[in-house]
Scaffold this motif. Structure first.
Motif, PDB file in Angstrom:
ATOM      1  N   VAL A   1      85.805 109.632 -39.462  1.00 52.13           N
ATOM      2  CA  VAL A   1      85.472 109.281 -40.501  1.00 52.13           C
ATOM      3  C   VAL A   1      86.432 108.527 -41.519  1.00 52.13           C
ATOM      4  CG1 VAL A   1      83.498 109.921 -42.257  1.00 52.13           C
ATOM      5  CG2 VAL A   1      83.570 110.831 -39.788  1.00 52.13           C
ATOM      6  N   MET A   2      85.342 107.469 -42.254  1.00 54.73           N
ATOM      7  CA  MET A   2      86.503 106.673 -43.211  1.00 54.73           C
ATOM      8  C   MET A   2      85.553 106.625 -43.960  1.00 54.73           C
ATOM      9  SD  MET A   2      87.836 103.121 -41.037  1.00 54.73           S
ATOM     10  CE  MET A   2      88.503 102.727 -42.792  1.00 54.73           C
ATOM     11  N   PRO A   3      86.264 105.663 -45.427  1.00 53.64           N
ATOM     12  CA  PRO A   3      85.133 105.639 -46.923  1.00 53.64           C
ATOM     13  C   PRO A   3      84.497 104.305 -45.970  1.00 53.64           C
ATOM     14  CG  PRO A   3      87.354 105.703 -47.273  1.00 53.64           C
ATOM     15  CD  PRO A   3      87.629 105.700 -46.003  1.00 53.64           C
ATOM     16  N   GLY A   4      83.548 103.746 -46.387  1.00 54.21           N
ATOM     17  CA  GLY A   4      82.870 102.281 -46.058  1.00 54.21           C
ATOM     18  C   GLY A   4      83.723 101.451 -45.963  1.00 54.21           C
ATOM     19  N   LEU A   5      83.918 100.088 -46.034  1.00 57.81           N
ATOM     20  CA  LEU A   5      84.368  99.182 -46.106  1.00 57.81           C
ATOM     21  C   LEU A   5      83.655  98.211 -47.197  1.00 57.81           C
ATOM     22  CD1 LEU A   5      85.224  98.575 -41.974  1.00 57.81           C
ATOM     23  CD2 LEU A   5      86.309  99.245 -43.086  1.00 57.81           C
ATOM     24  N   PHE A   6      85.135  97.602 -47.358  1.00 59.05           N
ATOM     25  CA  PHE A   6      84.757  95.912 -48.350  1.00 59.05           C
ATOM     26  C   PHE A   6      85.285  94.960 -47.988  1.00 59.05           C
ATOM     27  CE2 PHE A   6      85.035 100.249 -50.775  1.00 59.05           C
ATOM     28  CZ  PHE A   6      84.695 100.092 -52.334  1.00 59.05           C
ATOM     29  N   ASP A   7      84.248  93.718 -48.303  1.00 62.50           N
ATOM     30  CA  ASP A   7      84.955  92.329 -48.703  1.00 62.50           C
ATOM     31  C   ASP A   7      84.938  91.840 -49.184  1.00 62.50           C
ATOM     32  OD1 ASP A   7      84.930  89.485 -47.890  1.00 62.50           O
ATOM     33  OD2 ASP A   7      84.535  89.423 -45.654  1.00 62.50           O
ATOM     34  N   ILE A   8      85.433  92.523 -50.357  1.00 64.38           N
ATOM     35  CA  ILE A   8      85.645  91.190 -51.009  1.00 64.38           C
ATOM     36  C   ILE A   8      86.149  89.645 -52.062  1.00 64.38           C
ATOM     37  CG2 ILE A   8      86.079  93.802 -52.277  1.00 64.38           C
ATOM     38  CD1 ILE A   8      88.827  92.784 -53.349  1.00 64.38           C
ATOM     39  N   HIS A   9      86.209  88.871 -50.436  1.00 68.73           N
ATOM     40  CA  HIS A   9      85.699  87.754 -50.914  1.00 68.73           C
ATOM     41  C   HIS A   9      85.000  86.806 -49.547  1.00 68.73           C
ATOM     42  CE1 HIS A   9      87.129  83.060 -51.999  1.00 68.73           C
ATOM     43  NE2 HIS A   9      86.496  83.486 -50.842  1.00 68.73           N
TER      44      HIS A   9
ATOM     45  N   ILE B   1      80.887  94.710 -51.029  1.00 69.65           N
ATOM     46  CA  ILE B   1      80.902  93.227 -51.394  1.00 69.65           C
ATOM     47  C   ILE B   1      80.909  93.135 -52.484  1.00 69.65           C
ATOM     48  CG2 ILE B   1      79.484  91.552 -50.293  1.00 69.65           C
ATOM     49  CD1 ILE B   1      80.259  93.115 -47.866  1.00 69.65           C
ATOM     50  N   ARG B   2      82.219  91.907 -52.611  1.00 71.66           N
ATOM     51  CA  ARG B   2      82.222  90.577 -53.903  1.00 71.66           C
ATOM     52  C   ARG B   2      81.527  89.942 -53.542  1.00 71.66           C
ATOM     53  NH1 ARG B   2      87.261  89.764 -57.949  1.00 71.66           N
ATOM     54  NH2 ARG B   2      88.325  88.998 -55.430  1.00 71.66           N
ATOM     55  N   ASP B   3      80.864  89.320 -53.487  1.00 78.37           N
ATOM     56  CA  ASP B   3      79.781  87.870 -53.370  1.00 78.37           C
ATOM     57  C   ASP B   3      80.860  87.010 -54.297  1.00 78.37           C
ATOM     58  OD1 ASP B   3      77.730  86.656 -51.878  1.00 78.37           O
ATOM     59  OD2 ASP B   3      78.274  85.377 -53.908  1.00 78.37           O
TER      60      ASP B   3
ATOM     61  N   ILE C   1      77.056  95.706 -54.423  1.00 78.05           N
ATOM     62  CA  ILE C   1      77.610  93.998 -54.659  1.00 78.05           C
ATOM     63  C   ILE C   1      78.294  93.558 -55.894  1.00 78.05           C
ATOM     64  CG2 ILE C   1      76.499  92.013 -54.285  1.00 78.05           C
ATOM     65  CD1 ILE C   1      74.835  92.248 -51.817  1.00 78.05           C
ATOM     66  N   LYS C   2      79.064  93.256 -55.982  1.00 78.50           N
ATOM     67  CA  LYS C   2      79.050  92.820 -57.090  1.00 78.50           C
ATOM     68  C   LYS C   2      79.393  90.909 -56.988  1.00 78.50           C
ATOM     69  CE  LYS C   2      80.506  96.685 -58.761  1.00 78.50           C
ATOM     70  NZ  LYS C   2      79.130  96.796 -59.904  1.00 78.50           N
ATOM     71  N   ALA C   3      78.430  89.856 -57.862  1.00 75.96           N
ATOM     72  CA  ALA C   3      78.580  88.692 -57.649  1.00 75.96           C
ATOM     73  C   ALA C   3      79.030  87.760 -59.067  1.00 75.96           C
ATOM     74  CB  ALA C   3      77.230  88.346 -57.406  1.00 75.96           C
TER      75      ALA C   3
END
Length: 403
Positions: free
Chosen positions: A53-61, A100-102, A128-130
């Motif tokens: 169990v781990m923190p949710g993943l980020f894709d910031i690009h 997500i960072r869009d 989401i940050k966009a």
């Protein structure tokens, strides 16, 4: 809700160092981290069976509108982009990305509207940050439908900068994204310095982050000089760029995309230069490095673990890669106070992974068994759950990367 018999990765936790635990979730947050294997009569329990169990993943690009790498951009109508954006968002969620960072959507502002619906609770989705549109001058480049000059808002002089920044923020953007160079490695800057200076001034006045795309050494130099909050790609990174970043006080973070097709398919001499820059950034532990893919949906589904494995091949340890995809990116996203690590009081954005990612990053080629967002299970075995119904995104070619 109790997540029972969780295998944890201590480096991704705060104030808890044991490998096994039970996690109590109340509402949207982690309420307690308890000894593993407890009995909880009358409570909803998910037994994780010693899965990680781990923190949710980020894709910031990310670019959520970007459905097909090989499809002509001109054929993507507003309807195509709406459907493609929603489907890609669900694919991200199915693979464990809860933030997500869009980095630029079309002039239809689709991602901003979807973000608003998620925040209002009308639909399930990641945090989401966009940016809205990418702010660009009039220039000759592929006609990518997230460039402002294609929608009657070119950046051609300092006065146009003020209007564009104010309008973009008024329309709901979370930050300002500009194209500092062209889109090929080695491209020269396409904004003049008086325009870059005005971007820096306006973002300071509006208390907004300025994010700059850069594909060359000269572009990196100007991004640092004009106060980039994050430098995207940072290709052709040089010792001079490193010296500038140190002198700047490491105020600019770096968001790498080491496995994107453009990085891999450059001629060998350019790849060698780019890899040298990555090694330079890796060796300085003061540099905050975030996790981004810059993928189209078709590439993401074919090789979902490629960015993780690519970073390890470039010398980052597995723990470093995991931190880049969680707490480091949460810091860049500005949400590390509530996301990015497992800690009592933080949001229960969690994934349950069948495998040990701290030993083998290829496990990210498979969908997590569970994905939790704000304390609720939103995906189980790759199916999106909403109102107790399963929603499976349209299928594409999917493979599990094993090497």
């Amino acid at each position: 809700m109790i997540l029972r018999n969780c295998r944890l990765i201590p480096e991704l936790c705060e104030d808890f160092e044991r490998e096994m635990a039970d996690i109590r979730i109340e509402g949207t947050d982690i309420a307690e981290i308890l000894p593993a294997g407890g009995n909880y009569l009358g409570e909803e329990v998910i037994d994780c069976g010693e899965k990680t169990v781990m923190p949710g993943l980020f894709d910031i690009h990310a670019h959520l509108w970007f459905e097909d790498l090989w499809r002509p951009f001109q054929s993507q109508t507003e309807y195509n982009q709406i459907i493609g954006t929603v489907v890609f968002m669900y694919d991200y969620l199915r693979y464990g990305y809860t933030s997500i960072r869009d980095m630029g959507s079309s002039g239809y502002d689709i991602t901003l509207k979807i973000r608003n619906d998620i925040n209002a609770g009308r639909i399930v989705g990641p945090d989401i940050k966009a940016a809205g549109m990418i702010l660009t001058p009039t220039f000759k480049d592929p006609q990518i439908p997230c460039y402002s000059h294609l929608y009657g808002m070119p950046i051609d002089g300092p006065d146009t900068v003020r209007h564009a920044v104010r309008k973009t923020l008024r329309d709901g953007a979370d930050f300002i994204k500009i194209l500092g160079t062209g889109t090929n490695c080695g491209d020269r800057p396409i904004l003049y310095e008086d325009e870059l200076a005005e971007f820096q001034k306006c973002c300071q006045e509006e208390n907004a982050h300025l994010v700059i795309h850069s594909m060359s050494e000269e572009g990196n130099t100007l991004a640092i000089k004009y106060g980039a909050y994050s430098i995207e790609h940072a290709l052709e990174w040089s010792q001079s760029n490193m010296d500038d970043l140190i002198q700047q006080g490491y105020k600019s973070s770096i968001v790498l995309n080491v496995a994107q097709p453009g990085f891999l398919f450059y001629p060998p001499e350019i790849q060698k230069k780019n890899m040298s820059g990555v090694h330079m950034l890796r060796e300085d532990k003061n540099v905050l490095i975030g996790f981004g893919t810059d993928y189209a949906r078709d590439v993401f589904l074919q090789t979902p673990a490629m960015e993780f494995i690519g970073r390890e091949k470039l010398g980052f340890s597995r723990i470093e890669v995991l931190k880049q995809a969680t707490i480091n990116s949460a810091k860049i996203q500005g949400t590390d106070n509530i996301r990015g690590s497992i800690k009592v009081g933080k949001r229960a954005d969690l994934i349950v992974v069948d495998g040990k990612p701290d030993e083998d990053l290829a496990v990210f080629g498979n969908k997590p068994v569970y994905v939790l967002k704000d304390g609720a299970v939103v995906s189980k075995n790759g199916y999106i759950l909403t109102n107790n119904k399963k929603i499976e995104a349209p299928r594409a070619v999917e493979t599990t990367l094993t090497e």
